[in-house]
Design a protein around this motif. Structure first.
Motif, short mmCIF file in Angstrom:
data_model
loop_
_atom_site.label_atom_id
_atom_site.label_comp_id
_atom_site.label_asym_id
_atom_site.label_seq_id
_atom_site.Cartn_x
_atom_site.Cartn_y
_atom_site.Cartn_z
N THR A 107 3.83 -3.51 67.02
CA THR A 107 3.78 -4.53 65.97
C THR A 107 4.98 -4.36 65.06
OG1 THR A 107 2.43 -3.12 64.53
CG2 THR A 107 1.24 -4.64 65.97
N LEU A 108 5.37 -5.46 64.45
CA LEU A 108 6.52 -5.46 63.54
C LEU A 108 6.26 -6.53 62.48
CD1 LEU A 108 9.43 -4.63 62.79
CD2 LEU A 108 10.24 -6.27 64.48
N GLN A 109 6.18 -6.10 61.24
CA GLN A 109 5.92 -7.02 60.12
C GLN A 109 6.93 -6.77 59.02
OE1 GLN A 109 3.87 -9.57 59.94
NE2 GLN A 109 3.14 -9.14 62.01
N PRO A 110 7.53 -7.77 58.45
CA PRO A 110 7.52 -9.17 58.87
C PRO A 110 8.34 -9.36 60.14
CG PRO A 110 9.08 -8.89 57.10
CD PRO A 110 8.40 -7.55 57.30
N GLN A 111 8.21 -10.51 60.74
CA GLN A 111 8.97 -10.80 61.95
C GLN A 111 10.45 -10.94 61.60
OE1 GLN A 111 7.85 -10.99 65.24
NE2 GLN A 111 6.16 -9.95 64.20
N PRO A 112 11.33 -10.35 62.39
CA PRO A 112 12.76 -10.46 62.10
C PRO A 112 13.30 -11.85 62.47
CG PRO A 112 12.42 -9.22 64.11
CD PRO A 112 11.06 -9.49 63.54
N LEU A 113 14.40 -12.22 61.82
CA LEU A 113 15.09 -13.45 62.19
C LEU A 113 15.82 -13.28 63.51
CD1 LEU A 113 16.64 -14.29 58.70
CD2 LEU A 113 14.59 -15.30 59.75
N GLU A 114 16.26 -12.03 63.75
CA GLU A 114 17.05 -11.74 64.95
C GLU A 114 16.83 -10.29 65.35
OE1 GLU A 114 21.53 -12.90 65.95
OE2 GLU A 114 21.39 -11.37 64.39
N ALA A 115 16.80 -10.03 66.65
CA ALA A 115 16.70 -8.67 67.19
C ALA A 115 17.75 -8.53 68.29
CB ALA A 115 15.32 -8.39 67.74
N VAL A 116 18.64 -7.54 68.14
CA VAL A 116 19.73 -7.35 69.09
C VAL A 116 19.75 -5.89 69.51
CG1 VAL A 116 22.22 -7.47 69.43
CG2 VAL A 116 21.08 -9.18 68.02
N THR A 117 19.79 -5.64 70.82
CA THR A 117 19.93 -4.27 71.31
C THR A 117 21.37 -4.00 71.68
OG1 THR A 117 19.39 -4.94 73.56
CG2 THR A 117 17.57 -4.17 72.20
N THR A 118 21.81 -2.80 71.32
CA THR A 118 23.13 -2.32 71.69
C THR A 118 22.94 -0.92 72.23
OG1 THR A 118 24.08 -3.59 69.88
CG2 THR A 118 25.48 -1.90 70.88
N GLY A 119 23.03 -0.76 73.54
CA GLY A 119 22.74 0.53 74.14
C GLY A 119 21.26 0.84 73.94
N SER A 120 20.96 1.95 73.28
CA SER A 120 19.56 2.30 72.99
C SER A 120 19.20 2.04 71.53
CB SER A 120 19.30 3.76 73.36
OG SER A 120 20.12 4.60 72.59
N ASP A 121 20.07 1.34 70.80
CA ASP A 121 19.81 1.01 69.40
C ASP A 121 19.28 -0.42 69.29
OD1 ASP A 121 20.88 3.47 68.92
OD2 ASP A 121 22.70 2.75 67.94
N LEU A 122 18.45 -0.65 68.29
CA LEU A 122 17.89 -1.97 68.03
C LEU A 122 18.24 -2.38 66.60
CD1 LEU A 122 16.06 -4.39 68.81
CD2 LEU A 122 14.14 -3.05 67.93
N ARG A 123 18.96 -3.48 66.46
CA ARG A 123 19.30 -4.01 65.14
C ARG A 123 18.40 -5.20 64.84
NH1 ARG A 123 24.41 -6.34 65.39
NH2 ARG A 123 23.47 -8.38 65.22
N LEU A 124 17.66 -5.10 63.74
CA LEU A 124 16.74 -6.14 63.32
C LEU A 124 17.28 -6.79 62.06
CD1 LEU A 124 13.50 -4.01 63.71
CD2 LEU A 124 14.30 -5.79 65.28
N THR A 125 17.39 -8.10 62.05
CA THR A 125 17.87 -8.84 60.89
C THR A 125 16.70 -9.58 60.26
OG1 THR A 125 20.03 -9.12 61.93
CG2 THR A 125 19.53 -10.56 60.08
N PHE A 126 16.54 -9.39 58.94
CA PHE A 126 15.42 -9.96 58.20
C PHE A 126 15.91 -10.87 57.09
CE2 PHE A 126 13.88 -5.97 59.90
CZ PHE A 126 12.64 -6.32 60.40
N SER A 127 15.04 -11.76 56.67
CA SER A 127 15.27 -12.56 55.48
C SER A 127 14.82 -11.73 54.28
CB SER A 127 14.46 -13.86 55.55
OG SER A 127 14.48 -14.51 54.31
N ALA A 128 15.63 -11.63 53.27
CA ALA A 128 15.30 -10.80 52.10
C ALA A 128 14.06 -11.30 51.38
CB ALA A 128 16.48 -10.76 51.13
#
Length: 169
Positions: A107-128
């Motif tokens: 589960t992930l709250q709140p839902q991100p605007l964007e989720a991008v994987t780079t290698g084994s890293d996960l970048r989550l972008t959220f609305s402030a």
């Protein structure tokens, strides 16, 4: 004639009291060890509890993570990330260090605007405005493998918060 119960005897069964006393000591030590393990387990040494609850923060204090230090394979673990430095409408959090090779996000709250994987890293972008004043993000995680997991969490160009989780089979 009165029998002395402090000396070894041959009748009706041959016994050596020195070995009997050693066995009693070993049994007593085992009882104490089992009691200690039960108490430590109830306090969170093997999963949820105050011994397992922990916090990590980045050196500059911008990232704060509340997490469970100990977990079990295929059991649920909680993580809360607070990011104190975003400016603007959007911000990104990166979860890395190879953690997501061993942890599955349930589960992930709140839902991100964007989720991008780079290698084994996960970048989550959220609305402030979705994350509240302390920019809090809640994750429900499930470990896939037993062992030690190194986790890094960072936001933008800020220094990461680093910690280790121990996963039992």
């Amino acid at each position: 004639m009165k029998k002395d119960h402090t000396v070894s005897r041959d009748s009706p069964i041959k016994e050596d009291l020195r070995w009997v006393r050693r066995e009693w000591r070993i049994q007593r030590a085992g009882e104490y060890l089992l009691i200690l393990l039960v108490v430590l387990g109830a306090c969170g040494l093997f999963s949820k509890g105050f011994l397992s609850d922990s916090r990590a923060r980045s050196p500059d204090g911008t990232i704060q993570v509340e997490y469970e230090r100990f977990g079990r394979v295929e059991s649920n673990m909680d993580m809360r990330i607070r990011y104190n430095a975003p400016t603007g409408d959007r911000f990104s959090i990166t979860i890395g260090g190879g953690a997501l090779d061993n942890l599955q996000i349930q589960t992930l709250q709140p839902q991100p605007l964007e989720a991008v994987t780079t290698g084994s890293d996960l970048r989550l972008t959220f609305s402030a405005r979705d994350t509240g004043p302390d920019h809090a993000i809640w994750l429900g995680l499930q470990p896939r493998n037993a062992g030690r997991i190194h986790v890094t969490v960072h936001g933008g160009d800020h220094a990461p918060a680093r910690f280790t989780q121990w996963i039992y089979p």
